[in-house]
Design a protein around this motif. Structure first.
Motif, PDB file in Angstrom:
ATOM      1  N   PHE A 172      24.765  31.674  27.041  1.00 48.62           N
ATOM      2  CA  PHE A 172      25.621  32.113  26.513  1.00 48.62           C
ATOM      3  C   PHE A 172      25.781  32.638  25.168  1.00 48.62           C
ATOM      4  CE2 PHE A 172      26.618  27.711  27.573  1.00 48.62           C
ATOM      5  CZ  PHE A 172      27.656  27.197  29.221  1.00 48.62           C
ATOM      6  N   LEU A 173      24.449  33.254  25.329  1.00 53.24           N
ATOM      7  CA  LEU A 173      24.100  34.465  24.103  1.00 53.24           C
ATOM      8  C   LEU A 173      23.485  35.161  24.813  1.00 53.24           C
ATOM      9  CD1 LEU A 173      24.298  31.327  22.836  1.00 53.24           C
ATOM     10  CD2 LEU A 173      21.674  31.983  21.579  1.00 53.24           C
ATOM     11  N   GLU A 174      23.601  37.015  23.469  1.00 56.41           N
ATOM     12  CA  GLU A 174      22.570  37.423  23.885  1.00 56.41           C
ATOM     13  C   GLU A 174      21.242  36.898  23.231  1.00 56.41           C
ATOM     14  OE1 GLU A 174      24.411  41.176  22.429  1.00 56.41           O
ATOM     15  OE2 GLU A 174      24.378  40.284  20.081  1.00 56.41           O
ATOM     16  N   PRO A 175      20.204  37.955  24.389  1.00 51.38           N
ATOM     17  CA  PRO A 175      18.890  37.671  23.191  1.00 51.38           C
ATOM     18  C   PRO A 175      18.412  38.131  21.954  1.00 51.38           C
ATOM     19  CG  PRO A 175      18.817  39.312  25.166  1.00 51.38           C
ATOM     20  CD  PRO A 175      20.498  39.304  24.810  1.00 51.38           C
ATOM     21  N   LEU A 176      19.553  38.784  21.314  1.00 50.93           N
ATOM     22  CA  LEU A 176      19.162  38.711  19.349  1.00 50.93           C
ATOM     23  C   LEU A 176      20.361  37.894  18.513  1.00 50.93           C
ATOM     24  CD1 LEU A 176      20.420  42.771  19.079  1.00 50.93           C
ATOM     25  CD2 LEU A 176      17.773  41.252  18.251  1.00 50.93           C
ATOM     26  N   GLY A 177      20.961  37.257  19.532  1.00 52.08           N
ATOM     27  CA  GLY A 177      21.194  35.848  19.081  1.00 52.08           C
ATOM     28  C   GLY A 177      20.932  34.487  19.830  1.00 52.08           C
ATOM     29  N   ALA A 178      19.426  34.658  20.523  1.00 53.64           N
ATOM     30  CA  ALA A 178      18.407  33.368  20.694  1.00 53.64           C
ATOM     31  C   ALA A 178      17.617  33.481  20.241  1.00 53.64           C
ATOM     32  CB  ALA A 178      18.387  33.574  22.321  1.00 53.64           C
ATOM     33  N   ILE A 179      17.375  34.172  19.462  1.00 60.58           N
ATOM     34  CA  ILE A 179      16.286  34.891  18.731  1.00 60.58           C
ATOM     35  C   ILE A 179      16.664  34.666  17.012  1.00 60.58           C
ATOM     36  CG2 ILE A 179      14.894  36.234  16.738  1.00 60.58           C
ATOM     37  CD1 ILE A 179      14.353  38.189  19.331  1.00 60.58           C
ATOM     38  N   ALA A 180      18.074  34.749  17.077  1.00 61.92           N
ATOM     39  CA  ALA A 180      18.100  34.109  15.649  1.00 61.92           C
ATOM     40  C   ALA A 180      18.125  32.467  15.565  1.00 61.92           C
ATOM     41  CB  ALA A 180      19.371  34.649  15.607  1.00 61.92           C
ATOM     42  N   GLU A 228      31.123  36.227  25.281  1.00 63.93           N
ATOM     43  CA  GLU A 228      30.835  36.252  26.911  1.00 63.93           C
ATOM     44  C   GLU A 228      30.166  36.870  27.684  1.00 63.93           C
ATOM     45  OE1 GLU A 228      34.878  38.789  27.215  1.00 63.93           O
ATOM     46  OE2 GLU A 228      35.935  36.955  25.740  1.00 63.93           O
ATOM     47  N   VAL A 229      29.948  35.855  28.722  1.00 59.82           N
ATOM     48  CA  VAL A 229      28.490  35.918  30.121  1.00 59.82           C
ATOM     49  C   VAL A 229      29.815  36.301  30.879  1.00 59.82           C
ATOM     50  CG1 VAL A 229      26.882  35.155  30.555  1.00 59.82           C
ATOM     51  CG2 VAL A 229      27.490  34.683  28.777  1.00 59.82           C
ATOM     52  N   LEU A 230      29.648  36.782  31.836  1.00 62.13           N
ATOM     53  CA  LEU A 230      29.679  36.904  33.397  1.00 62.13           C
ATOM     54  C   LEU A 230      28.984  37.009  34.162  1.00 62.13           C
ATOM     55  CD1 LEU A 230      32.465  40.225  32.489  1.00 62.13           C
ATOM     56  CD2 LEU A 230      32.654  37.880  32.596  1.00 62.13           C
ATOM     57  N   ASP A 231      29.466  36.346  35.622  1.00 63.89           N
ATOM     58  CA  ASP A 231      28.194  36.582  36.674  1.00 63.89           C
ATOM     59  C   ASP A 231      28.682  37.750  37.229  1.00 63.89           C
ATOM     60  OD1 ASP A 231      30.620  35.819  38.296  1.00 63.89           O
ATOM     61  OD2 ASP A 231      30.783  33.369  38.379  1.00 63.89           O
TER      62      ASP A 231
END
Length: 340
Positions: A172-180, A228-231
């Motif tokens: 549910f996150l983008e990589p920058l959000g995952a780092i944070a 917003e994550v799309l498949d």
């Protein structure tokens, strides 16, 4: 189901009876894990219908296990000598090897939860990697500031905390959000570890700080960092965005409900099961058994056998006499010893 139950054992290591633990594991997994997993992932589960986002187990696995671990730590009490004696890991290389195996296996735990090889799997895989690395750095940075030195044990603990924290949020996150997320979880869990000394409960492997704390923080941060994550078919995976991406506070509220509901249910039921076991068949070994080592008492073996480097213990305590030393070989010249 297996790992969630197994995590709890870490909090009560060194003082629980093996048979009592088996009884607890069966009862807890049946009465707690299965219902909670249905709440979150069962399709008709009330937390899933409420909108709780948990991709791979932040609430159903880590908060669930961490709350039960706290309950059992309170039921069984402190280990003999804790906290007066420092009970450090006896083998840091094995700790690091275990952490490395966990890190690698967690890609299956997180990315594998998509049950397909698609774009969501790739996002979950990448986020798992960067969040774990960031949490490792966050944990040792706190150590550096508080104690003046970063440690390899802290690095391993930080990596596990990052794996726990990214588990509910990895898709549910983008990589920058995952780092944070990773940095925040690493810092918070490192600080949480010291709570057991202030609160007075003995958590042998910091299950409460790392799994309850990390799972709760990771689940709550979805409310701030979700995108917003799309498949690959364009279907929306995460229906709401977090506060930092223009979303409303409703997602954060839903995540908080999920964390609190799972933690409260797991803690209460685990505490009741633990009390019943303690009052009937007994959950904790006797103090003298704990001092001797429960491996010997519960399983008649130990992790290390040093008899090969010292005197033979065969026949010790039975009246048997030690074997006589072999007679010394008479001195001979080198030509007599070498064939030909």
């Amino acid at each position: 189901a297996i790992i969630t139950t197994a995590l709890i054992a870490g909090a009560i290591a060194d003082r629980a009876k093996f048979g009592a633990w088996l009884v607890f594991a069966v009862l807890w997994s049946t009465l707690v894990y299965f219902p909670v997993a249905h709440w979150v992932w069962g399709g008709s589960g009330w937390l899933g219908e409420l909108g709780v986002l948990d991709f791979a187990g932040g609430t159903a696995v880590h908060v669930n296990a961490g709350a039960a671990a706290l309950a059992l730590a309170l039921v069984l009490g402190r280990r003999v000598g804790w906290p007066r004696e420092r009970m450090r890991p006896h083998n840091l290389p094995l700790v690091l090897l275990g952490a490395a195996l966990l890190w690698f296996g967690w890609f299956g735990f997180n990315a594998g939860s998509e049950l397909a090889a698609d774009a969501v799997t790739g996002v979950a895989f990448l986020n798992t990697q960067v969040a774990t690395a960031a949490a490792l750095l966050g944990w040792i940075f706190v150590e550096w500031l508080r104690y003046g030195k970063p440690t390899t044990l802290g690095a391993a603990s930080g990596a596990v905390a990052g794996l726990v924290g990214i588990t509910p949020a990895c898709a549910f996150l983008e990589p920058l959000g995952a780092i944070a997320l990773g940095v925040i979880v690493g810092v918070v869990c490192s600080l949480f570890v010291s709570l057991k000394h202030r609160a007075g409960y003995d958590d042998s492997l910091d299950v409460v700080a790392v799994h309850l704390g990390g799972g709760a923080v990771g689940s709550l941060l979805i409310g701030f960092l979700a995108v917003e994550v799309l498949d690959e078919q364009g279907a929306l995976v995460a229906g709401e965005t977090g506060l930092l991406y223009g979303g409303s506070v409703s997602l954060l509220g839903v995540q908080a409900v999920g964390v609190l509901a799972v933690a409260a249910y797991s803690f209460v039921v685990a505490w009741l099961i633990g009390i019943v076991i303690e009052k009937t068949i007994g959950f904790r070994v006797a103090p003298e058994v704990e001092v001797e080592g429960i491996d010997l008492h519960e399983h008649a073996e130990s992790g290390y056998d040093f008899s090969a480097t010292g005197p033979s213990l065969v026949g010790a305590g039975t009246g048997a006499q030690p074997a006589a030393a072999p007679a010394a070989e008479p001195a001979r010249s080198a030509s007599e010893k070498v064939a030909g």
